[in-house]
Design a protein around this motif. Structure first.
Motif, PDB file in Angstrom:
ATOM      1  N   MET A  21       0.829  -1.215   0.000  1.00 66.50           N
ATOM      2  CA  MET A  21       0.000   0.000   0.000  1.00 66.50           C
ATOM      3  C   MET A  21       0.856   1.254   0.000  1.00 66.50           C
ATOM      4  N   LEU A  22       1.855   1.272   0.876  1.00 64.44           N
ATOM      5  CA  LEU A  22       2.724   2.452   0.971  1.00 64.44           C
ATOM      6  C   LEU A  22       3.460   2.682  -0.347  1.00 64.44           C
ATOM      7  N   ALA A  23       4.013   1.595  -0.897  1.00 63.21           N
ATOM      8  CA  ALA A  23       4.826   1.744  -2.111  1.00 63.21           C
ATOM      9  C   ALA A  23       3.955   2.153  -3.300  1.00 63.21           C
ATOM     10  N   ILE A  24       2.757   1.580  -3.391  1.00 62.87           N
ATOM     11  CA  ILE A  24       1.872   1.927  -4.511  1.00 62.87           C
ATOM     12  C   ILE A  24       1.381   3.367  -4.348  1.00 62.87           C
ATOM     13  N   THR A  69      -2.461  -8.080  -3.055  1.00 56.44           N
ATOM     14  CA  THR A  69      -1.915  -7.216  -4.110  1.00 56.44           C
ATOM     15  C   THR A  69      -3.008  -6.294  -4.656  1.00 56.44           C
ATOM     16  N   ALA A  70      -4.172  -6.872  -4.935  1.00 55.69           N
ATOM     17  CA  ALA A  70      -5.285  -6.070  -5.464  1.00 55.69           C
ATOM     18  C   ALA A  70      -5.804  -5.108  -4.394  1.00 55.69           C
ATOM     19  N   HIS A  71      -5.912  -5.585  -3.149  1.00 57.46           N
ATOM     20  CA  HIS A  71      -6.395  -4.704  -2.082  1.00 57.46           C
ATOM     21  C   HIS A  71      -5.479  -3.495  -1.920  1.00 57.46           C
ATOM     22  N   ALA A  72      -4.172  -3.734  -1.989  1.00 53.20           N
ATOM     23  CA  ALA A  72      -3.226  -2.626  -1.792  1.00 53.20           C
ATOM     24  C   ALA A  72      -3.441  -1.552  -2.865  1.00 53.20           C
ATOM     25  N   ALA A  73      -3.696  -1.980  -4.098  1.00 50.35           N
ATOM     26  CA  ALA A  73      -3.937  -1.005  -5.176  1.00 50.35           C
ATOM     27  C   ALA A  73      -5.250  -0.267  -4.929  1.00 50.35           C
ATOM     28  N   LEU A  74      -6.272  -1.017  -4.521  1.00 46.47           N
ATOM     29  CA  LEU A  74      -7.579  -0.391  -4.275  1.00 46.47           C
ATOM     30  C   LEU A  74      -7.490   0.628  -3.139  1.00 46.47           C
ATOM     31  N   THR A  86      -7.469   1.209  -9.727  1.00 45.84           N
ATOM     32  CA  THR A  86      -8.250   0.054 -10.141  1.00 45.84           C
ATOM     33  C   THR A  86      -7.293  -1.016 -10.662  1.00 45.84           C
ATOM     34  N   PRO A  87      -7.279  -2.194 -10.047  1.00 39.74           N
ATOM     35  CA  PRO A  87      -6.435  -3.267 -10.600  1.00 39.74           C
ATOM     36  C   PRO A  87      -6.923  -3.688 -11.986  1.00 39.74           C
ATOM     37  N   VAL A  98       2.846  -0.703 -12.434  1.00 41.15           N
ATOM     38  CA  VAL A  98       2.823  -2.138 -12.721  1.00 41.15           C
ATOM     39  C   VAL A  98       3.260  -2.838 -11.432  1.00 41.15           C
ATOM     40  N   VAL A  99       2.476  -3.849 -11.024  1.00 35.52           N
ATOM     41  CA  VAL A  99       2.778  -4.563  -9.771  1.00 35.52           C
ATOM     42  C   VAL A  99       2.945  -6.053 -10.077  1.00 35.52           C
TER      43      VAL A  99
END
Ligand SMILES: Cc1ncc(COP(=O)(O)O)c(C=O)c1O
Length: 376
Positions: free
Chosen positions: A67-70, A96-101, A106-107, A138-139
């Protein structure tokens, strides 16, 4: 029924045998906020895992680290709100998807390679060419600790103006194709998990590594309420710090860790020899940190019947990643879905077998015998 051979048998450092260290923490009065135990751990990681190159900051778990990095990647991109997607493989874990959200993105899911199970080059390229200036970050996921070609991501960053955050949740202990600790020298954040189920088992915890110390200093400040100056928020923040007790569990895990990774790699090889008729992940690393043993059942096998057989024989097992992200109802509602035929196929056939630090070859043989009988 308790499994005779559990799927995982977490083996963190024995804090009950580390009384002196615990007393030191108590006497120091420093229980968190990047205290001496945490500092010692980070310093040993850079020397022992990352070849003396770059910097790292611990976090309370890898999900917060992602989350922090994204979020940091998106903050850098503030003027261009058009970039709203986070490109990631569908064949990964929900975190991974939650961190982007959580970061307001939007993943958008790409497919994976049928052999290595890593994000598929062609699928990523197609999505970047189509949505290039709408993708913020990109993750990629270094699937199950495999070595991911990080040069590819540097070239995506240069060509498409995207940022990169590597999900390396299972990769502490992996040596890349050149024999370096996975991630060493990479300028973008690489996020590792130290959850007790990982090869580097340390209760809860995460780690953000990058070759660029300023980026790590910024992420560390973000993990400490955004305090860029003493008790003064100069950027977005939250509390993502690792406690000194959790840092101690991590620090102690470093002792003998190499032997553990080697031992698990030897057991993994034994599984592959015994189960030569099954499809495994094609290796990419010089040495992969193996958390468990994922394989694919033959197309015609009845996955439920196989699972029943294993359970009856007292063998714990799982199926990573079934369902994959694009198959989960919440992500179907809030993410951008594209077709991912390889992820669909892998997910349908996946079976993950037990692996423990102290597992015996006889136990591996037993699991293999039961599986072979259940399938053929
Ligand atoms: C691919 C992947 N990403 C992220 C995470 C999150 O790690 P943590 O449990 O440390 O938050 C996991 C955890 O298993 C994972 O498998």
């Amino acid at each position: 029924m308790k499994a005779k051979i559990p799927f995982l048998k977490p083996a963190p450092a024995r804090l009950s045998l580390a009384e002196d260290h615990l007393r030191e923490i108590e006497e120091s009065g420093l229980y968190s906020n990047f205290g001496p135990t945490n500092a010692a751990f980070e310093s040993r990681l850079i020397t022992e895992i990352f070849g003396g190159v770059g910097a790292c900051a611990t976090v309370c778990n890898a999900t917060i680290g992602l989350m922090l990095a994204i979020k940091a990647a998106v903050m850098d991109d503030e003027p261009s709100r058009r970039r709203r997607y986070a490109l990631m493989p569908s064949y990964t874990f929900a975190a991974t998807a939650h961190a982007a959200l959580w970061s307001g993105l939007t993943p958008i899911f790409c497919d994976v390679d049928p052999q290595t199970w890593l994000p598929c080059l062609e699928s990523e390229r197609r999505i970047l060419e189509k949505f290039g200036d709408e993708i913020a970050v990109v993750v990629p996921y270094a699937t199950f600790g495999a070595d991911l070609d990080l040069d590819r991501y540097q070239s995506w960053a240069e060509r498409f103006g995207v940022s990169v955050v590597v999900d390396a949740a299972a990769s502490l202990g992996t040596l890349d194709r050149h024999g370096r600790g996975f991630g060493a020298g990479f300028p973008f954040p690489v996020v590792f998990s130290m959850h007790v189920t990982k090869t580097f088992a340390a209760t809860e915890g995460g780690l953000i590594y990058a070759s660029n110390p300023e980026l790590i200093a910024k992420l560390r400040a973000m993990s400490n309420f955004g305090f860029g100056e003493p008790r003064t928020a100069t950027m977005l923040g939250l509390n993502g710090k690792l406690s000194e007790i959790a840092a101690l569990a991590a620090l102690l895990k470093l002792d003998g860790f190499d032997r553990i990774v080697e031992r698990r790699a030897a057991l993994y090889r034994r599984y592959r020899e015994r189960l030569a008729q099954f499809d495994f992940q094609a290796p990419t690393a010089k040495r992969q940190a193996h958390q468990f043993v994922p394989l694919l059942l033959p197309e015609r096998a009845d996955a439920q019947a196989v699972s029943r057989h294993l359970t009856e024989a007292g063998i714990g097992h799982a199926s990573y990643f079934r369902p994959h992200l694009g198959e989960q109802p919440y992500f179907q509602r809030v993410c951008q879905l594209l077709s991912t035929p390889v992820a669909d196929r892998l997910s349908g056939r996946s079976l993950s077998l037990p692996l423990h630090d102290a597992m015996l070859e006889d136990e591996v043989n037993f699991v293999c015998d039961v599986l072979i009988r259940a399938v053929f």
